[in-house]
Structure formats: structure tokens, C-alpha cells
Design a protein around this motif. Sequence first.
Motif, PDB file in Angstrom:
ATOM      1  N   GLU A 103       0.685  -0.956   0.045  1.00  0.00           N
ATOM      2  CA  GLU A 103      -0.242  -0.400  -0.058  1.00  0.00           C
ATOM      3  C   GLU A 103       0.329   1.363   0.193  1.00  0.00           C
ATOM      4  N   GLN A 104       2.179   1.320   0.957  1.00  0.00           N
ATOM      5  CA  GLN A 104       2.583   2.877   1.115  1.00  0.00           C
ATOM      6  C   GLN A 104       3.635   2.717  -0.771  1.00  0.00           C
ATOM      7  N   GLU A 105       4.393   1.402  -0.968  1.00  0.00           N
ATOM      8  CA  GLU A 105       4.984   1.975  -2.274  1.00  0.00           C
ATOM      9  C   GLU A 105       3.932   1.795  -3.075  1.00  0.00           C
ATOM     10  N   PHE A 106       3.548   1.888  -3.917  1.00  0.00           N
ATOM     11  CA  PHE A 106       1.257   2.083  -4.692  1.00  0.00           C
ATOM     12  C   PHE A 106       1.312   3.781  -4.509  1.00  0.00           C
ATOM     13  N   PHE A 107       0.422   3.554  -3.223  1.00  0.00           N
ATOM     14  CA  PHE A 107       0.479   5.255  -3.530  1.00  0.00           C
ATOM     15  C   PHE A 107       1.265   6.543  -2.796  1.00  0.00           C
ATOM     16  N   GLY A 108       2.401   5.711  -2.511  1.00  0.00           N
ATOM     17  CA  GLY A 108       3.457   6.856  -2.270  1.00  0.00           C
ATOM     18  C   GLY A 108       3.856   7.620  -4.105  1.00  0.00           C
ATOM     19  N   GLY A 109       4.198   6.463  -4.738  1.00  0.00           N
ATOM     20  CA  GLY A 109       4.186   6.221  -5.417  1.00  0.00           C
ATOM     21  C   GLY A 109       3.473   6.777  -6.298  1.00  0.00           C
ATOM     22  N   LEU A 110       1.389   7.064  -6.012  1.00  0.00           N
ATOM     23  CA  LEU A 110       1.325   7.896  -6.713  1.00  0.00           C
ATOM     24  C   LEU A 110       1.406   8.811  -6.583  1.00  0.00           C
ATOM     25  N   ALA A 111       0.737   9.198  -5.107  1.00  0.00           N
ATOM     26  CA  ALA A 111       1.168  10.924  -4.685  1.00  0.00           C
ATOM     27  C   ALA A 111       2.153  11.456  -4.893  1.00  0.00           C
ATOM     28  N   ALA A 112       3.449  11.144  -4.962  1.00  0.00           N
ATOM     29  CA  ALA A 112       4.500  11.817  -5.920  1.00  0.00           C
ATOM     30  C   ALA A 112       4.256  12.261  -7.005  1.00  0.00           C
ATOM     31  N   PHE A 113       3.164  11.632  -8.271  1.00  0.00           N
ATOM     32  CA  PHE A 113       3.523  11.770  -9.488  1.00  0.00           C
ATOM     33  C   PHE A 113       2.213  12.775  -9.592  1.00  0.00           C
ATOM     34  N   LEU A 114       0.944  12.512  -8.478  1.00  0.00           N
ATOM     35  CA  LEU A 114      -0.355  14.117  -8.328  1.00  0.00           C
ATOM     36  C   LEU A 114       0.755  14.960  -8.801  1.00  0.00           C
ATOM     37  N   ARG A 115       1.215  14.853  -7.546  1.00  0.00           N
ATOM     38  CA  ARG A 115       1.967  16.413  -6.671  1.00  0.00           C
ATOM     39  C   ARG A 115       3.038  16.969  -8.029  1.00  0.00           C
ATOM     40  N   GLY A 116       3.211  15.837  -8.987  1.00  0.00           N
ATOM     41  CA  GLY A 116       4.077  16.876 -10.164  1.00  0.00           C
ATOM     42  C   GLY A 116       3.663  17.725 -10.860  1.00  0.00           C
ATOM     43  N   LEU A 117       2.121  16.922 -11.172  1.00  0.00           N
ATOM     44  CA  LEU A 117       0.875  17.582 -12.616  1.00  0.00           C
ATOM     45  C   LEU A 117       0.452  18.700 -11.378  1.00  0.00           C
ATOM     46  N   ASP A 118       0.298  18.338 -10.060  1.00  0.00           N
ATOM     47  CA  ASP A 118       0.087  19.455  -9.232  1.00  0.00           C
ATOM     48  C   ASP A 118       0.383  20.838  -9.390  1.00  0.00           C
ATOM     49  N   ALA A 119       1.548  20.717  -9.321  1.00  0.00           N
ATOM     50  CA  ALA A 119       3.095  21.937  -9.390  1.00  0.00           C
ATOM     51  C   ALA A 119       2.796  22.481 -10.253  1.00  0.00           C
TER      52      ALA A 119
END
Length: 204
Positions: free
Chosen positions: A188-204
Motif C-alpha cells: 500500500e505504501q509503495e503504490f500510493f506513495g508513488g501515486l502521490a508523488a506523481f500527482l504532486r508533479g501534476l499539481d505543481a
Amino acid sequence: MPRPRSLTQAQLASAALAVIDRDGLSGLSMRAVAKELGTSTMALYRYVADRDELEGLVVELVLGAVDTSPPAPDTPWPDRVTVLVRRLRDTVGAHPGVVLLTVTHRHRSPGVLRWSEAVLALLAEAGLTGERRVVALRGLLAYVIGAIQLEHLGALSGAGTAAITALPPEEFPHTTDTARHARQVDAEQEFFGGLAAFLRGLDA
């Protein structure tokens, strides 16, 4: 008069999915599905033209079950994208052998298209337009598909991690150190941690 059909597309898809779940995608064949159904291989061609059409039925059986209704509107758009991704992961994760088929059939599967439309609506709401939205959706799909495969077919916390940890640290200092930390990271941490990092990049 033509012979009456005794099988439905849902039965064909269910049998093919059972083969994939048991034997992996490489085990899928018209012969294997016919055996699963207790019929002849040639009889299947009364219902589908070829394996490609059969694969499409399997993708729709799995992806058609994904809930694509809009998440609660009173949360930030990255959180709502995460909800849609979680639904997809939970559904496809139950049948990891189907993951690659979603790539092959993504342009003609109503289930995939409905999920993509729901995500695109949120990306549009976030202000992503044109080429940026194209890259965002394709990048998101690439992450989700790759992460699901990694989780089910080669998780970092398994035997591979132990082997990497045993590498000579003087030659692979960062790799071995990362592998040691990977043992503490669950799926869970691996999957959603990676997803959060990706979405932060889009939101930047």
C-alpha cells in the motif's frame, strides 16, 4: 437453420479469466478455454472470431466492474483521482494476469474508456489542457499498470530484495541501502506513495 447458441459471452469471458487466473496470460488459448467449458476448440469459433476477441471479452468482464462514478466533489482533485485509481487497482489486482490485456485493448474497452473519461474530467478540472493533459493521463496509466505488475509479479519486498541486499555494498552502495529500507515498505505504501508523488508533479 443455424445451430442455437448454448454459450454466452459472459460464460466465455469467465472461462478465459479462470484460465488466466490459474495459468497466467501465457496459458490463455482457445483450446484451454474450450477445455474449461467442456466443449471443443472449434465450437468456440461460433462465438468469437479469434483469441483477440476473446481477450476483449475478458478485459470488459474485469474492467466493466470498476466503479467510475465521480468521487465526492468536496475533496481536492488529486484525492479524487486517487479514489478512481484505488478502485481500478483493487479490481485489476484481483486478476493481475489481465493487466497487460488492458494495454492492448484500452482503446476499445468500454470499461477502460469510462475510467479514462472519469480521470480526464478531473484533470480538466485541475486546469490541465491539450498536450499536458495527454501526458498526464498516459503517465498515470503507465504508473498504475507498471505498479500493479510490480506489486504482483516482482514486489521489491520479496526474494529479489533479499538478493539485492546481499550485493557487495562497495560496488552498489545506494542499491543495497535502498533494498534494506524496501523491506519496511508494504504494498500500500509503495503504490500510493508513488501515486502521490506523481500527482504532486501534476499539481505543481
